[in-house]
Design a protein around this motif. Structure first.
Motif, PDB file in Angstrom:
ATOM      1  N   TYR A 177       0.834  -1.199   0.000  1.00 27.20           N
ATOM      2  CA  TYR A 177       0.000   0.000   0.000  1.00 27.20           C
ATOM      3  C   TYR A 177       0.874   1.257   0.000  1.00 27.20           C
ATOM      4  O   TYR A 177       0.611   2.214  -0.746  1.00 27.20           O
ATOM      5  N   PHE A 178       1.915   1.249   0.826  1.00 25.84           N
ATOM      6  CA  PHE A 178       2.844   2.374   0.865  1.00 25.84           C
ATOM      7  C   PHE A 178       3.444   2.614  -0.519  1.00 25.84           C
ATOM      8  O   PHE A 178       3.477   3.755  -1.008  1.00 25.84           O
ATOM      9  N   ALA A 179       3.898   1.542  -1.163  1.00 22.63           N
ATOM     10  CA  ALA A 179       4.490   1.680  -2.492  1.00 22.63           C
ATOM     11  C   ALA A 179       3.473   2.236  -3.483  1.00 22.63           C
ATOM     12  O   ALA A 179       3.812   3.060  -4.344  1.00 22.63           O
ATOM     13  N   GLY A 180       2.223   1.800  -3.373  1.00 24.53           N
ATOM     14  CA  GLY A 180       1.191   2.303  -4.258  1.00 24.53           C
ATOM     15  C   GLY A 180       0.920   3.782  -4.066  1.00 24.53           C
ATOM     16  O   GLY A 180       0.694   4.511  -5.035  1.00 24.53           O
ATOM     17  N   CYS A 181       0.951   4.227  -2.820  1.00 28.09           N
ATOM     18  CA  CYS A 181       0.743   5.656  -2.538  1.00 28.09           C
ATOM     19  C   CYS A 181       1.874   6.495  -3.122  1.00 28.09           C
ATOM     20  O   CYS A 181       1.641   7.591  -3.654  1.00 28.09           O
ATOM     21  N   VAL A 182       3.094   5.981  -3.027  1.00 27.30           N
ATOM     22  CA  VAL A 182       4.230   6.693  -3.624  1.00 27.30           C
ATOM     23  C   VAL A 182       4.094   6.707  -5.142  1.00 27.30           C
ATOM     24  O   VAL A 182       4.290   7.738  -5.793  1.00 27.30           O
ATOM     25  N   ALA A 183       3.735   5.571  -5.716  1.00 28.60           N
ATOM     26  CA  ALA A 183       3.631   5.466  -7.174  1.00 28.60           C
ATOM     27  C   ALA A 183       2.578   6.401  -7.751  1.00 28.60           C
ATOM     28  O   ALA A 183       2.740   6.909  -8.870  1.00 28.60           O
ATOM     29  N   THR A 184       1.503   6.645  -7.001  1.00 26.17           N
ATOM     30  CA  THR A 184       0.457   7.529  -7.518  1.00 26.17           C
ATOM     31  C   THR A 184       0.944   8.973  -7.642  1.00 26.17           C
ATOM     32  O   THR A 184       0.319   9.780  -8.343  1.00 26.17           O
ATOM     33  N   GLN A 185       2.034   9.303  -6.953  1.00 31.59           N
ATOM     34  CA  GLN A 185       2.606  10.648  -7.041  1.00 31.59           C
ATOM     35  C   GLN A 185       3.533  10.787  -8.251  1.00 31.59           C
ATOM     36  O   GLN A 185       4.025  11.880  -8.523  1.00 31.59           O
ATOM     37  N   MET A 186       3.767   9.666  -8.950  1.00 30.12           N
ATOM     38  CA  MET A 186       4.706   9.671 -10.067  1.00 30.12           C
ATOM     39  C   MET A 186       3.964   9.225 -11.327  1.00 30.12           C
ATOM     40  O   MET A 186       2.932   8.574 -11.265  1.00 30.12           O
ATOM     41  N   ALA A 187       4.484   9.563 -12.482  1.00 27.79           N
ATOM     42  CA  ALA A 187       3.746   9.374 -13.738  1.00 27.79           C
ATOM     43  C   ALA A 187       4.159   8.131 -14.502  1.00 27.79           C
ATOM     44  O   ALA A 187       3.877   8.015 -15.681  1.00 27.79           O
ATOM     45  N   HIS A 188       4.812   7.171 -13.821  1.00 30.02           N
ATOM     46  CA  HIS A 188       5.295   5.993 -14.528  1.00 30.02           C
ATOM     47  C   HIS A 188       5.472   4.856 -13.526  1.00 30.02           C
ATOM     48  O   HIS A 188       5.363   5.046 -12.311  1.00 30.02           O
ATOM     49  N   THR A 189       5.739   3.678 -14.044  1.00 31.19           N
ATOM     50  CA  THR A 189       6.000   2.527 -13.187  1.00 31.19           C
ATOM     51  C   THR A 189       7.301   2.755 -12.421  1.00 31.19           C
ATOM     52  O   THR A 189       8.295   3.206 -12.998  1.00 31.19           O
ATOM     53  N   VAL A 190       7.290   2.442 -11.143  1.00 27.19           N
ATOM     54  CA  VAL A 190       8.471   2.665 -10.305  1.00 27.19           C
ATOM     55  C   VAL A 190       8.756   1.435  -9.453  1.00 27.19           C
ATOM     56  O   VAL A 190       7.868   0.630  -9.165  1.00 27.19           O
ATOM     57  N   THR A 191      10.009   1.318  -9.053  1.00 29.46           N
ATOM     58  CA  THR A 191      10.405   0.392  -8.009  1.00 29.46           C
ATOM     59  C   THR A 191      10.522   1.180  -6.721  1.00 29.46           C
ATOM     60  O   THR A 191      11.215   2.200  -6.678  1.00 29.46           O
ATOM     61  N   VAL A 192       9.809   0.725  -5.690  1.00 30.05           N
ATOM     62  CA  VAL A 192       9.861   1.387  -4.388  1.00 30.05           C
ATOM     63  C   VAL A 192      10.675   0.513  -3.441  1.00 30.05           C
ATOM     64  O   VAL A 192      10.381  -0.679  -3.273  1.00 30.05           O
TER      65      VAL A 192
END
Length: 236
Positions: A21-36
């Motif tokens: 969930y934490f990773a998903g919240c961070v990813a929503t702030q970015m415009a592409h697929t990310v590794t958290v």
């Protein structure tokens, strides 16, 4: 500067956030697929700031303490054939967490969370397929306002089944990093199957893949995660 705050409802261990969930919240702030990458357990009910590092990378900060990092990524997985929904229902009856659960209040897989509060994704083994699987029917509390789940809940769903894929013996492991790619947001009330399987292990490090499929077997999202056995067990 962007920030994220993880409400207490979305815990993994009782005092920190569920990693997916934490990773998903961070990813929503970015415009592409990310590794958290998780460096410290993400605290609950505490604003965390996203500090740009350059090259699309960010640090997730609590004051001057680095809690995690995110970097642009692509996700390539060799997918397994998805179990049928009712096959996943049967597998969930063998969920290891029913006998013993290290974090029973986990938002995603905790057995102490009632329906409509936790996601109750109970991934049990399908030995002949060498994977774990669970049914998932998203409830209305996950609605982003248009009948589809919020993207951070897709990321959360792809977290805990990976643990059960690499820790069949209930060995203590914590999420080290996760890369999630969402193909489409599933609908509230839609019958889904979540599957997880081991990719490989290297000492205390274990790599898992997870995927969410709809009832027709179409891929809705997938993830690759690194799970790490801590040298010292964390406080629950």
């Amino acid at each position: 500067m962007a920030s994220v705050t993880i409400a207490h409802r979305f815990c993994g261990p009782a005092q920190s956030a569920n990693g997916g969930y934490f990773a998903g919240c961070v990813a929503t702030q970015m415009a592409h697929t990310v590794t958290v990458r998780l460096i410290r357990p993400p605290p609950l009910d505490t604003p965390l700031t996203l500090q740009e590092l350059g090259n699309g990378e960010v640090a997730i900060m609590l004051g001057r303490e680095r809690i995690g990092e995110a970097r642009p990524a692509t996700l390539a997985l060799e997918l397994r054939k998805p179990p049928a929904y009712f096959e996943a229902v049967e597998a969930s009856r063998r969920y290891a967490g029913f006998a013993h659960h290290r974090f029973p209040t986990c938002f995603v897989c905790g057995t102490d969370r009632p329906r409509g509060d936790g996601m109750r994704i109970f991934a049990g083994p399908i030995p002949e397929r060498d994977l774990v699987a669970a049914p998932w029917v998203p409830d209305s509390s996950l609605d982003r306002g248009d009948g589809k789940v919020r993207p951070e809940f897709m990321s959360a769903a792809l977290d805990c089944p990976g643990f059960y894929a690499v820790s069949a013996d209930d060995r203590m492991m914590l999420l080290g990093e996760i890369t999630v790619h969402v193909n489409r947001l599933v609908h509230i009330g839609e019958r889904c199957t979540v599957a997880g399987w081991r990719i490989g292990s290297d000492g205390r490090k274990h790599t898992a893949a997870t995927a969410v499929f709809d009832e027709d077997g179409e891929l809705c999202g997938s993830a690759r995660a690194l799970w790490i056995e801590p040298k010292e067990p964390p406080a629950s």
